[in-house]
Design an enzyme around this catalytic site. Sequence first.
Site, PDB file in Angstrom:
ATOM      1  N   ASP A   7       0.841  -1.197   0.000  1.00 12.51           N
ATOM      2  CA  ASP A   7       0.000   0.000   0.000  1.00 12.51           C
ATOM      3  C   ASP A   7       0.882   1.256   0.000  1.00 12.51           C
ATOM      4  O   ASP A   7       2.069   1.179   0.316  1.00 12.51           O
ATOM      5  CB  ASP A   7      -0.865  -0.050   1.268  1.00 12.51           C
ATOM      6  CG  ASP A   7      -1.739   1.172   1.418  1.00 12.51           C
ATOM      7  OD1 ASP A   7      -2.273   1.662   0.405  1.00 12.51           O
ATOM      8  OD2 ASP A   7      -1.896   1.644   2.566  1.00 12.51           O
ATOM      9  N   ASP A   9      -0.324   5.072   1.007  1.00 10.61           N
ATOM     10  CA  ASP A   9      -0.540   6.018   2.101  1.00 10.61           C
ATOM     11  C   ASP A   9      -0.335   5.366   3.459  1.00 10.61           C
ATOM     12  O   ASP A   9      -0.948   4.343   3.767  1.00 10.61           O
ATOM     13  CB  ASP A   9      -1.962   6.599   2.025  1.00 10.61           C
ATOM     14  CG  ASP A   9      -2.127   7.477   0.803  1.00 10.61           C
ATOM     15  OD1 ASP A   9      -1.298   8.369   0.590  1.00 10.61           O
ATOM     16  OD2 ASP A   9      -3.088   7.241   0.035  1.00 10.61           O
TER      17      ASP A   9
END
Lengths: 180, 180
Positions: A7, A9
């Site tokens: 991922d 963020d």
Amino acid sequence: MKRIAIDMDEVIANTSISLLKLFNQLYDQDVTEDELKSKNLIQVRPHFRKEIESFYTSETFFRGLDVISDSQTVILELQEQYEIFIATAAMEVPASFKAKYEWLKEHFPSIPDSHIVFCGDKSIIHADYLIDDNVNQLQLFRGKGILYSAPHNRFATGFTRVNNWLDVRALFMNKAVEVM
Amino acid sequence: MKRIAIDMDEVIANTSISLLKLFNQLYDQDVTEDELKSKNLIQVRPHFRKEIESFYTSETFFRGLDVISDSQTVILELQEQYEIFIATAAMEVPASFKAKYEWLKEHFPSIPDSHIVFCGDKSIIHADYLIDDNVNQLQLFRGKGILYSAPHNRFATGFTRVNNWLDVRALFMNKAVEVM
């Protein structure tokens, strides 16, 4: 070669701390990182809700995010033994697509275009592992989820947890340990 | 519920014909659809290479693409029985992210943000079926590939082939037939 999806963020991009710094600077505030350990910025400064939300629709905000410590070096090491994809949700902020892409090209040049995925629902990701701070996404994911610690997931259980990128390195690069 | 991933360019968006129309109009040319059956536009008008390539880096070009016949109605029908994702390669043209997203929101409003994926390599897609015109992507995909006919794949074999969206409907909505 096993495949790890990562991922963006709060895992490789320090979105919440970048937001904090920019907010303090622009609105002459003094919110501390400690205050964000149990609340998000809107909860800490509710009367600035509109201003804070406006960052998330700003292309320049996503272009300028800080990189999370050690993520660059550890990802380079992981690439020697694993196939690495970056899988990020960008659909809520269409203006962020290009900025996120350019940010990745600048800070993670070893990730080819073919290994960048923008998606909203990580059940679509076909990989062996997903490193993510979002428990909902880890639950949707069909492979083995690795929870990257963040204030908002501090009470979550049920996933292998990593607190930083040195933990990620130890988990995946220690040949004596089977991750699965 | 089984999951179908659907490519965008040449499957639901009539990219090559939209390019042809715009090119003829802007440069006062008369290239026909028939000429594109065995060659692409750059091969037909090589001295316009630079101009043609410039369309692909133009945000407005991707925003204005024609929709392929029957794709809207058939996708709505498919959604009653399948989980539908749109999976499109947008990484070559970062300027196209936002335009492609907005195009999807306009023409396929029944597809939620969570079911839109931008990716370069469709081996990352976790779905039962992928409808795509690109043989390379179908080969990378881990589920069952369905080849959507286009001039450039007319000699390809090894995949179930559909020539239009009525074929797609017949393939997936005919309960007497097992697709797999």
